[in-house]
Design a protein around this motif. Structure first.
Motif, mmCIF file in Angstrom:
data_model
loop_
_atom_site.group_PDB
_atom_site.id
_atom_site.type_symbol
_atom_site.label_atom_id
_atom_site.label_comp_id
_atom_site.label_asym_id
_atom_site.label_seq_id
_atom_site.Cartn_x
_atom_site.Cartn_y
_atom_site.Cartn_z
ATOM 1 N N TRP A 1 -5.710 2.974 -0.764
ATOM 2 C CA TRP A 1 -5.800 4.538 -0.139
ATOM 3 C C TRP A 1 -5.671 5.252 -1.661
ATOM 4 N N ALA A 2 -5.488 4.950 -2.812
ATOM 5 C CA ALA A 2 -5.969 5.453 -4.456
ATOM 6 C C ALA A 2 -7.298 5.910 -4.652
ATOM 7 N N LEU B 1 -0.721 12.213 2.117
ATOM 8 C CA LEU B 1 0.312 10.885 2.671
ATOM 9 C C LEU B 1 0.935 11.171 3.802
ATOM 10 N N ILE C 1 -1.063 2.710 6.079
ATOM 11 C CA ILE C 1 -2.046 3.335 4.793
ATOM 12 C C ILE C 1 -2.829 2.583 4.222
ATOM 13 N N LYS D 1 -2.040 15.874 -2.585
ATOM 14 C CA LYS D 1 -2.284 14.406 -1.940
ATOM 15 C C LYS D 1 -0.396 13.638 -1.179
ATOM 16 N N SER E 1 0.927 4.235 -2.533
ATOM 17 C CA SER E 1 0.486 5.330 -2.743
ATOM 18 C C SER E 1 1.353 5.947 -2.712
ATOM 19 N N CYS E 2 2.753 6.125 -2.890
ATOM 20 C CA CYS E 2 3.770 7.279 -3.423
ATOM 21 C C CYS E 2 3.703 6.673 -5.456
ATOM 22 N N ALA F 1 0.973 -1.756 -0.296
ATOM 23 C CA ALA F 1 0.130 -0.380 0.046
ATOM 24 C C ALA F 1 0.558 1.685 0.293
ATOM 25 N N ASP G 1 0.861 6.752 -6.849
ATOM 26 C CA ASP G 1 0.104 7.521 -7.678
ATOM 27 C C ASP G 1 0.237 8.845 -6.941
#
Length: 289
Positions: free
Chosen positions: A176-177, A165, A172, A161, A142-143, A138, A145
């Protein structure tokens, strides 16, 4: 403070600018203050507390005054580590001490894993490696994204974002996205897209930095003394959780430092930490306390 000597260093694929502030004391070992993508301008307050030592700051490739000459769109920690090898060798002062924060901590861990002979003590402050946290998949997603949002929508949307984050506490979530994206307006950020895609954080370093997996066998075997530091106010955030995992991977305890992820800042970029107290903690770590 002593007058700053700004120098230029040509490396593979980049032209670096770095600053040398001569110290008034007798310690011959330079102290490097390193961030990424934060450049030398972020260490003015912290450097002011080490006038007794020669302090060196620099702008990483693609940030501040340092240009990339290879035309690449993204940077990798190993590239930054090679730049640091060349910078330290250019100083010609033997092993150095390093305080490195955030992406600079990632790059310095890569440096020490390969050339520990160049570093006496490394204080790695909140290295944001998504590879080492329990919620690895995750965190990596997320990074990625945030980077994809930058490529798709521009700086304001991606920075919103990124702030959400990095300020979030706890694991996370896998979706998350898919959560509602925070509005740039909520953070006072621009809502428009200026079309640029070369931001040092969101474009050049976001994926390479956070996806770096430290070489733990090399770090455990190195002659460099490593300290992993976490801000007292950072508990539960992504970078703090990653730092705890990095320390566990090396087999050392975490050192608690004052303030937060930017605890050494004294108004740089409009952010306020506790630079005097932070400098005291750093001085103690460098002394082996």
């Amino acid at each position: 403070m002593a007058e700053t000597d700004t120098r230029i260093l040509e490396t593979v694929g980049a032209t670096l600018r770095y600053d040398v502030r001569p110290g008034t004391g007798t310690d011959p070992r330079p102290l490097l203050l390193i961030g990424s993508p934060m450049d030398a301008s972020g260490f003015v307050s912290l450097a002011s507390h080490f006038t007794d030592r020669t302090v060196v700051t620099y702008d990483p490739r693609g940030a501040g005054r340092s240009e990339r000459t290879d035309g690449a769109a993204e940077n990798l920690p190993d590239e930054h580590a090679d730049d640091l090898v060349r910078l330290i060798e250019a100083l010609g002062a033997g092993p150095v001490d390093i305080f490195a924060s955030s992406g600079g901590a990632i790059n310095s861990l890569a440096l020490v894993a390969g050339r520990g002979d160049l570093v006496h003590t490394l204080v790695a402050h909140e290295p944001p490696s998504a590879q080492v946290v329990p919620d690895r998949e995750a965190a990596l997603a997320s990074c990625a994204d945030v980077h994809a949002t930058y490529q798709r929508e521009g700086w304001g949307a991606a920075m919103a974002k990124f702030i959400a984050l990095t300020s979030r506490t706890g694991p996370i979530p896998a979706n998350w996205a898919e959560e509602p994206a925070p509005s740039p307006d909520a953070f006072g950020l621009p809502t428009g897209d200026d079309g640029s895609r070369d931001d040092p954080l969101l474009g050049q370093n976001m994926r390479g930095c956070t996806s770096y997996l430290p070489d733990f066998p090399a770090l455990r075997a190195t002659s460099t003394r490593i300290v992993v530091a976490v801000g007292k106010e950072s508990e539960g955030t992504f970078a703090a959780r990653a730092a705890v995992a990095v320390a566990e991977g090396i087999g050392i305890p975490v050192s608690l430092y004052p303030s937060h992820h930017g605890g050494f800042l004294g108004g740089e970029f409009g952010q306020q930490g506790a630079p005097a107290e932070f400098a005291e903690a750093l001085r103690a770590s460098l002394a082996g306390a």
